[in-house]
Design a protein around this motif. Structure first.
Motif, PDB file in Angstrom:
ATOM      1  N   LYS A   1       1.008  -1.483   0.332  1.00 56.74           N
ATOM      2  CA  LYS A   1      -0.066   0.060   0.023  1.00 56.74           C
ATOM      3  C   LYS A   1       0.546   1.376  -0.079  1.00 56.74           C
ATOM      4  CE  LYS A   1      -3.843   1.850   2.367  1.00 56.74           C
ATOM      5  NZ  LYS A   1      -4.331   2.282   3.687  1.00 56.74           N
TER       6      LYS A   1
ATOM      7  N   THR B   1       3.887   1.614  -0.971  1.00 54.79           N
ATOM      8  CA  THR B   1       4.910   1.114  -1.990  1.00 54.79           C
ATOM      9  C   THR B   1       4.330   1.577  -3.022  1.00 54.79           C
ATOM     10  OG1 THR B   1       5.735  -0.815  -1.897  1.00 54.79           O
ATOM     11  CG2 THR B   1       7.261   0.769  -0.171  1.00 54.79           C
ATOM     12  N   GLY B   2       3.680   1.234  -3.612  1.00 58.87           N
ATOM     13  CA  GLY B   2       2.845   0.997  -4.790  1.00 58.87           C
ATOM     14  C   GLY B   2       3.428   0.286  -4.929  1.00 58.87           C
ATOM     15  N   ASN B   3       4.305  -0.913  -4.922  1.00 60.16           N
ATOM     16  CA  ASN B   3       4.180  -2.314  -5.475  1.00 60.16           C
ATOM     17  C   ASN B   3       2.485  -3.114  -5.486  1.00 60.16           C
ATOM     18  OD1 ASN B   3       6.960  -2.391  -6.406  1.00 60.16           O
ATOM     19  ND2 ASN B   3       6.734  -2.281  -4.199  1.00 60.16           N
ATOM     20  N   GLU B   4       2.348  -3.905  -5.574  1.00 61.49           N
ATOM     21  CA  GLU B   4       1.066  -4.156  -5.922  1.00 61.49           C
ATOM     22  C   GLU B   4       1.224  -5.997  -5.408  1.00 61.49           C
ATOM     23  OE1 GLU B   4      -2.963  -5.579  -8.880  1.00 61.49           O
ATOM     24  OE2 GLU B   4      -0.666  -5.291  -9.756  1.00 61.49           O
TER      25      GLU B   4
ATOM     26  N   LYS C   1       6.534  -2.289  -9.271  1.00 62.86           N
ATOM     27  CA  LYS C   1       5.131  -0.841  -9.988  1.00 62.86           C
ATOM     28  C   LYS C   1       6.155  -0.692 -10.663  1.00 62.86           C
ATOM     29  CE  LYS C   1       5.682   3.304  -8.137  1.00 62.86           C
ATOM     30  NZ  LYS C   1       5.922   4.518  -6.852  1.00 62.86           N
TER      31      LYS C   1
END
Lengths: 75, 155
Positions: free
Chosen positions: A52, A54-57, A75
């Motif tokens: 959430k 770091t924007g990595n999924e 990401k």
């Protein structure tokens, strides 16, 4: 699920699974998927929080026999 | 904009050494710009040799002990070293990183360490005992960074 790299974080406790995930992602390309295997039950919430922030999924997570498996898309 | 976190680390015992390094390294992994200001006993955490960082069962009633231990036994010579050894052993068994490991992960992630110059003078510390790559500063140095942070903690 397909993945390009695997991180064995078994036996490691907070915050090592997160720190090692971050390190593993560092030399991967955007869109590639990292598989992480952890035995730390705290890593379930922590990996979600990591994704959430770091924007990595976090594509998928599962648990079996005390092992937690995560698939994280860079990401 | 990059989020920021500042921590003041004032304690030099094994248990209290963990929070600044755990939070510092984790925040850095989450993309935070982190600065830790080490003052008073916290300065021990910047020494090259961390073997002086110990835990004492004395005046520490919350510390889980394998067997109940009266206070007068906790005072005996060697008890502190024994408690430290047992704690380190437990940390290792449970897969918790060592202080050295977490500290180097902080440095790798560009966490900035600032040593309190006043404390260095006060305790007459030798700067060559400290690790490389740290800065020395005072309260105003801390405030400059802390004033713009999203998270600011005192440990």
């Amino acid at each position: 699920m397909e993945f390009q790299k695997e991180l064995d974080a078994r036996g490691l406790n907070c915050p090592l699974p997160i720190l090692k995930t971050k390190k593993s992602l560092a030399d991967m390309n955007p869109g590639q998927v990292l598989k992480v295997v952890s035995t730390d039950c705290g890593s379930v919430k922590d990996m979600q929080a990591f994704a959430k922030q770091t924007g990595n999924e976090l594509l998928e997570q599962s648990e079996s026999n005390g092992e937690y498996v995560f698939f994280m898309k860079k990401k | 904009m990059t989020k920021k976190m500042a921590i003041i680390a004032t304690k030099g015992t094994l248990d209290m050494a963990y929070p600044p390094f755990i939070l510092g390294s984790t925040a850095a992994a989450l993309g935070y710009d982190v600065q830790i200001f080490f003052t008073f006993y916290g300065l021990q955490l910047l020494k090259k040799d961390l073997s002086d960082v110990k835990i004492s069962p004395l005046a520490n009633p919350a510390m889980p002990m394998p067997v109940p231990m009266p206070v007068f036994v906790q005072m005996l010579p060697g008890m502190e070293s024994m408690a430290t050894m047992m704690m380190k052993d437990k940390l290792k068994k449970k897969g918790v990183a060592s202080l050295e490991e977490l500290r180097s992960m902080c440095l790798e992630a560009d966490v900035k360490f600032v040593a309190c110059q006043m404390t260095v003078d006060l305790f007459e510390f030798d700067k060559s005992d400290f690790i490389e790559g740290i800065e020395f500063g005072g309260a105003a140095t801390f405030m400059e960074f802390a004033g713009e942070t999203d998270i600011c903690l005192f440990v």
